[in-house]
Design an enzyme around this catalytic site. Structure first.
Site, PDB file in Angstrom:
ATOM      1  CB  THR A   1       1.227  -5.991  13.582  1.00 18.48           C
ATOM      2  OG1 THR A   1       1.048  -6.078  14.966  1.00 18.48           O
ATOM      3  CG2 THR A   1       1.595  -4.593  13.198  1.00 18.48           C
TER       4      THR A   1
ATOM      5  CD  GLU B   1       1.375   4.998   6.342  1.00 17.14           C
ATOM      6  OE1 GLU B   1       0.600   4.555   5.494  1.00 17.14           O
ATOM      7  OE2 GLU B   1       1.002   5.617   7.341  1.00 17.14           O
TER       8      GLU B   1
ATOM      9  CB  THR C   1      -0.972  -0.003   1.205  1.00 16.41           C
ATOM     10  OG1 THR C   1      -0.247  -0.263   2.391  1.00 16.41           O
ATOM     11  CG2 THR C   1      -2.029  -1.058   1.026  1.00 16.41           C
TER      12      THR C   1
ATOM     13  CB  SER D   1      -7.208  11.870  -2.874  1.00 11.66           C
ATOM     14  OG  SER D   1      -6.213  12.508  -2.117  1.00 11.66           O
TER      15      SER D   1
ATOM     16  CG  ASN E   1      -0.896   8.411   7.282  1.00 11.26           C
ATOM     17  OD1 ASN E   1      -1.573   7.514   6.798  1.00 11.26           O
ATOM     18  ND2 ASN E   1       0.318   8.225   7.761  1.00 11.26           N
TER      19      ASN E   1
ATOM     20  CE  LYS F   1      -0.496  -3.227   3.491  1.00 12.07           C
ATOM     21  NZ  LYS F   1      -0.943  -2.627   4.792  1.00 12.07           N
TER      22      LYS F   1
END
Lengths: 424, 424
Positions: free
Chosen positions: B207, B293, B170, B424, B419, B196
């Protein structure tokens, strides 16, 4: 950000000097090693801010405080706790920039600050409340404080609240002070306070430094009870970043000058006074959340329909603490699934299939979850609702009559910027 | 990031296809509604990435899984849990982009995905494991999946692991796969996996999505036991952002093709196999944390000298979860007080006056706390130590013999960027 009003309580000017018989002052003593950068998100950007404050009551006061639950406690906390054992105090000395925590000589330095203030104010050392906020683990230079205290105390005045509140700010972008007037048995009383944010803020006992003053006459034990009760419903329900500070303290001084019938039992006057505390701390809590480090939005989460208040509080806190909810609010992204997710991992027992969520603001209200399912919604309408500065997330568990409100803020680039290089 | 090696276990290529008898494939079926932007922090920046994968075992397998503890569970979790009740499975179908969670027709769609895979692979629907990851609360379009499954399954091949691992990414910036070879009673075995990240990651049961395959012959109950035990020590000790996902799942398929003496009791071969699981999941856990991230650094926190393992784990998790520690690491700011603070508010019992902390990296090691006090240190040396990509925070409670390691990452501008506008 609008203040939340309550019947019978009128907001007045003056912060910690609003109640009669209280003086304050703040100065720049030289703890700040350099001026803030020109683009710092602060009203003192580009200059060295005040860093030392004193609050002084003309007569001895009933006093109460609550402290951080962090095992690592700032030295000033340890000293103040000793001084407040008898339930009285007459002055506060507080510095920013340096937290005087995890230092080899912390208690010695915190005690010295009390001595300096006591000497200048002609009080006993044990009548002084001491607090510090700033960087942890750097030895506190006492010389600039020692040099400044005489001038600081000489300058005490009934409009000194503005100078004092600047002195306790760290990464705060705005001073946070407030006061209300109300009556106790027909006698006009005032309660005022000042608070600092804006980081290392997470619900647990006290959160932040907050100083409150009142001219009400109330016994120390009842003052303590009212403070402890109200902090649980207000400051303990704010989270900025999930970090519980080492130096949190909320203290209140009551000098009795309002000449009200002394509050010695939990009577109707006690309830009136406690509500004044609630009005003040609720609004300070909202100001603190709104001015969380880097924040652009105040996020209020109301959880209703819970079987008990604790469940409601746990769910609401889980939502306002979620990094993913916070970044979505910053990005005005109607990512309702993150709200459901954060409610879902809260350590509370509820029935997912009864979970309803609305998101609201002054621009409207939208259904974000119904019976555990996220309904179709208009992205356009959602974007409009997420635009204002204050966003309300309303959760209904449909499993009881209890509720709780928690306050937080969005997570932004500026939070990272402020904290990636806080010490320099 | 270097792999952590263990004697007797050799890293090999092939990920989920490393063990004999496993095939995989991944394609772009059209769930991604648009290509990633050119500057997205991803290897698939500027293009539409694969979004649908299948893993297929040539014979029926013993199977085990662990799932998220979030009360809000993705529909695929509910369906897979049913299918694995008999301890066997033969294929996995998984999509990214859409989590199929909090949807009115989630179970129906997840079941349909199993039917589609079963039809194409000539298996029973109950032999299929299904998983989804992506946005919560948007109805999953089944048409692109239905149209793509025949081609997806037709393309199954023994080097399909690379296509499959791309399909489950992702916000991951790198594919995460690994495999080892080892021997069980003289027979060569392999165990491989793919995982992932990178957001909504916090220790609690599973997790993330992780798929493991092995040619070892092991009974389902022992496979489950080994998986549950090892996940606790590895994936459950990673936190990226404190949010526990709704769709977490780790599953393992064992097809017995290695022809080892079947593992039917917790014997020495069981220990050897369990250690292989540890080698794989430890390294995948580290990859996941490093690729959290927006992360630029892997932060490892080792807590030693604890009276019990739980205490060590709670303290280490508290430190790697702290936003203030994470931003300080990003800013290479030697703000040791934040580490002490985060240890201090951990819900664990230890003696602050025995607290020692070191911070280390390939560039050296520095004392950050001794007996609860932060010592003088060289800012220059600290900056050098904080420079590398992997930082180790070593906490010693000096109160026992137990220890635990947790893994996290720094908190950066990119976390907020990713985030603030994820959907979008």
């Amino acid at each position: 950000m609008k203040l939340q009003k309550f019947d019978g309580y009128t907001f007045v000017e003056g912060g910690v000097c609003a109640a009669q018989g209280f003086l304050a002052n703040g100065i720049q003593c030289g703890l700040a090693h350099k001026a803030l950068s020109e683009d710092a998100p602060s009203p003192t950007a580009g200059k060295k801010k005040h860093d030392l404050a004193v609050i002084y009551a003309e007569v001895p006061c009933a006093a109460a405080a609550v402290y951080t639950t962090n095992k690592v406690k700032g030295a000033p906390i340890l000293v103040t706790r000793e001084h407040l054992k008898n339930g009285t105090a007459q002055a506060v000395i507080v510095n920013s920039v340096n937290a005087n925590t995890c230092n080899p000589d912390g208690v010695e330095k915190a005690t010295k600050m009390c001595q300096l203030a006591a000497d200048a104010l002609k009080l006993e050392e044990s009548e002084i409340i001491v607090a510090s906020t700033g960087v942890i683990g750097q030895v506190l230079p006492i010389e600039p404080i020692a040099a400044a205290v005489p001038e600081l105390c000489k300058g005490l005045n009934p409009k000194g609240n503005a100078a004092a509140v600047e002195a306790i700010m760290t990464t705060d972008t705005m001073p946070k002070e407030i006061a209300v007037s109300f009556t106790l048995g027909g006698k006009p009383c005032k309660l005022g306070g000042m608070l600092k944010g804006s980081g290392m803020i997470h619900p647990n006992m006290a959160t932040t430094l907050t100083f409150l003053t009142t001219d009400a006459d109330i016994a120390p034990a009842l003052l303590q009870q009212a403070l402890s009760d109200v902090v649980k419903l207000t400051l303990n329900r704010v989270s900025v970043d999930g970090d519980t500070s080492t130096n949190d303290m909320v203290c209140v001084l009551a000098n009795g000058k309002a000449d009200n019938a002394p509050i010695r039992t939990a009577n109707a006057d006690y309830d009136t006074f406690k509500q004044a505390l609630y009005v003040i701390l609720l609004n300070l809590a909202r100001m603190m959340a709104r001015d969380g480090e880097g924040a652009t939005k105040l996020i209020t989460c109301l959880c209703e329909g819970a079987p008990d208040e604790k469940t409601a509080e746990i769910v609401a806190k889980s939502v306002i603490t979620s990094s993913l909810v916070k970044t979505a609010m910053f990005g005005r992204d109607a990512n309702w699934g993150r709200i459901a997710c954060a409610a879902g991992y809260a350590q509370a027992d509820f029935d997912l299939e009864k979970l309803d969520i609305d998101v609201a603001s002054e621009n409207g209200r939208i259904a974000a979850c119904r019976k555990g399912v996220i309904p179709d919604f208009s992205e356009e309408e959602a974007a409009r609702i997420l635009e204002p500065e204050e966003i309300r997330i309303c959760i209904h568990l449909n499993s009881g009559l209890c509720s709780a409100v928690c306050w937080g803020c969005d997570l932004t680039y500026d939070y990272v910027k402020i904290n990636g290089d806080y010490r320099s």
